[in-house]
Enzyme design. Structure first.
Site, PDB file in Angstrom:
ATOM      1  N   ARG A   1       0.816  -1.216   0.000  1.00 51.48           N
ATOM      2  CA  ARG A   1       0.000   0.000   0.000  1.00 51.48           C
ATOM      3  C   ARG A   1       0.847   1.262   0.000  1.00 51.48           C
ATOM      4  O   ARG A   1       0.371   2.341  -0.326  1.00 51.48           O
ATOM      5  CB  ARG A   1      -0.911   0.041   1.227  1.00 51.48           C
TER       6      ARG A   1
ATOM      7  N   GLN B   1       4.774  25.896  16.502  1.00 51.40           N
ATOM      8  CA  GLN B   1       4.285  26.204  15.162  1.00 51.40           C
ATOM      9  C   GLN B   1       4.773  25.149  14.184  1.00 51.40           C
ATOM     10  O   GLN B   1       5.944  24.784  14.205  1.00 51.40           O
ATOM     11  CB  GLN B   1       4.803  27.587  14.755  1.00 51.40           C
ATOM     12  N   ASP B   2       3.881  24.657  13.331  1.00 51.35           N
ATOM     13  CA  ASP B   2       4.253  23.761  12.239  1.00 51.35           C
ATOM     14  C   ASP B   2       4.042  24.496  10.924  1.00 51.35           C
ATOM     15  O   ASP B   2       3.038  25.195  10.756  1.00 51.35           O
ATOM     16  CB  ASP B   2       3.385  22.496  12.236  1.00 51.35           C
TER      17      ASP B   2
ATOM     18  N   ARG C   1      16.457  27.799  -0.731  1.00 52.48           N
ATOM     19  CA  ARG C   1      15.895  28.636   0.330  1.00 52.48           C
ATOM     20  C   ARG C   1      16.946  28.762   1.431  1.00 52.48           C
ATOM     21  O   ARG C   1      17.371  27.785   2.001  1.00 52.48           O
ATOM     22  CB  ARG C   1      14.618  28.005   0.888  1.00 52.48           C
TER      23      ARG C   1
ATOM     24  N   HIS D   1      18.938  31.035   6.335  1.00 51.99           N
ATOM     25  CA  HIS D   1      18.103  31.842   7.222  1.00 51.99           C
ATOM     26  C   HIS D   1      18.459  31.629   8.683  1.00 51.99           C
ATOM     27  O   HIS D   1      18.843  30.527   9.077  1.00 51.99           O
ATOM     28  CB  HIS D   1      16.622  31.512   7.012  1.00 51.99           C
TER      29      HIS D   1
ATOM     30  N   LYS E   1      14.463  24.360  15.566  1.00 47.30           N
ATOM     31  CA  LYS E   1      13.454  23.758  14.700  1.00 47.30           C
ATOM     32  C   LYS E   1      13.778  22.321  14.367  1.00 47.30           C
ATOM     33  O   LYS E   1      14.938  21.901  14.403  1.00 47.30           O
ATOM     34  CB  LYS E   1      13.253  24.570  13.432  1.00 47.30           C
TER      35      LYS E   1
ATOM     36  N   HIS F   1      20.092  28.081   8.578  1.00 45.74           N
ATOM     37  CA  HIS F   1      19.570  26.907   7.893  1.00 45.74           C
ATOM     38  C   HIS F   1      19.173  27.278   6.462  1.00 45.74           C
ATOM     39  O   HIS F   1      18.676  28.369   6.205  1.00 45.74           O
ATOM     40  CB  HIS F   1      18.338  26.376   8.646  1.00 45.74           C
TER      41      HIS F   1
ATOM     42  N   TYR G   1       8.453  21.929   8.872  1.00 44.61           N
ATOM     43  CA  TYR G   1       9.191  22.543   9.968  1.00 44.61           C
ATOM     44  C   TYR G   1       8.328  22.508  11.221  1.00 44.61           C
ATOM     45  O   TYR G   1       7.136  22.793  11.158  1.00 44.61           O
ATOM     46  CB  TYR G   1       9.487  24.021   9.705  1.00 44.61           C
TER      47      TYR G   1
ATOM     48  N   ASP H   1      16.729  36.306  -0.483  1.00 48.18           N
ATOM     49  CA  ASP H   1      17.878  35.398  -0.488  1.00 48.18           C
ATOM     50  C   ASP H   1      18.917  35.837  -1.527  1.00 48.18           C
ATOM     51  O   ASP H   1      20.113  35.759  -1.290  1.00 48.18           O
ATOM     52  CB  ASP H   1      17.436  33.969  -0.758  1.00 48.18           C
TER      53      ASP H   1
END
Length: 183
Positions: A24, A48-49, A60, A63, A72, A119, A132, A168
């Protein structure tokens, strides 16, 4: 689920679950408060997610949060990413170390990144979803970005950059960020 210390970044951990696969697909526990607690972290600290979706080559980062920083848990829930952590805690025995990881939806490994570390990541697959779990509410006034291609860090990004945010793209060097934060 197994927790392993990341030797090149003090206080960082890699959490490796055991996916159960059959015809499956698979089932996997991606967070276990007892395992998190066993390495000295407070599982209730995460408030926080968030999730990001990136296309192949999207970069990305790098940061960082100013002030009290931000710890995190990072996991690639679908696809594959090249993940980068830079220790920017002046009192850390691994200060300025760079560590890289490949995180994927197949393994569901989760990386714990301590507060004070920068990160970033690059998507290696056509689509990569990155989840995250963060220990502080986001405050844009505390956002810090460091140039992804800073020669001092020499991050070995595996792909040409396909896309990145304006923030960035215009990020200052590590030296400039450190000069600003130390004054």
């Amino acid at each position: 689920m197994k927790a392993t210390e990341v030797p090149s970044i003090a206080g960082a951990f890699l959490f490796e679950p055991t996916p159960y696969a059959d015809e499956r697909g698979f089932f996997c526990r991606t967070f276990d408060s007892d395992v998190v607690r066993s390495v000295g972290l407070d599982p209730d600290a995460f408030v926080q997610d968030s999730v990001s979706r990136s296309l192949r080559g999207v970069l990305r980062g790098l940061h960082l949060r100013s002030g009290n920083g931000e710890a995190k848990l990072v996991r690639c829930s679908y696809g594959q990413i090249f993940d980068v952590v830079v220790d920017l805690r002046p009192d850390s025995p691994t200060y300025r170390n760079v560590a890289t990881f490949e995180l994927s939806g197949e393994t569901q490994k989760t990386l714990y990144i301590p507060a004070g570390c920068a990160h970033g990541f690059q998507a290696l697959t056509e689509t990569a979803d990155t989840s995250y779990r963060i220990d502080r509410a986001h405050d844009p006034a505390e956002d810090v970005t460091i140039a992804f291609d800073d020669p001092e860090l020499a991050v070995p990004w595996p792909l040409p950059v396909a896309s990145m945010s304006e923030r960035d793209r215009k990020a200052p060097s590590l030296a400039e960020v450190l000069k600003h934060t130390e004054s």
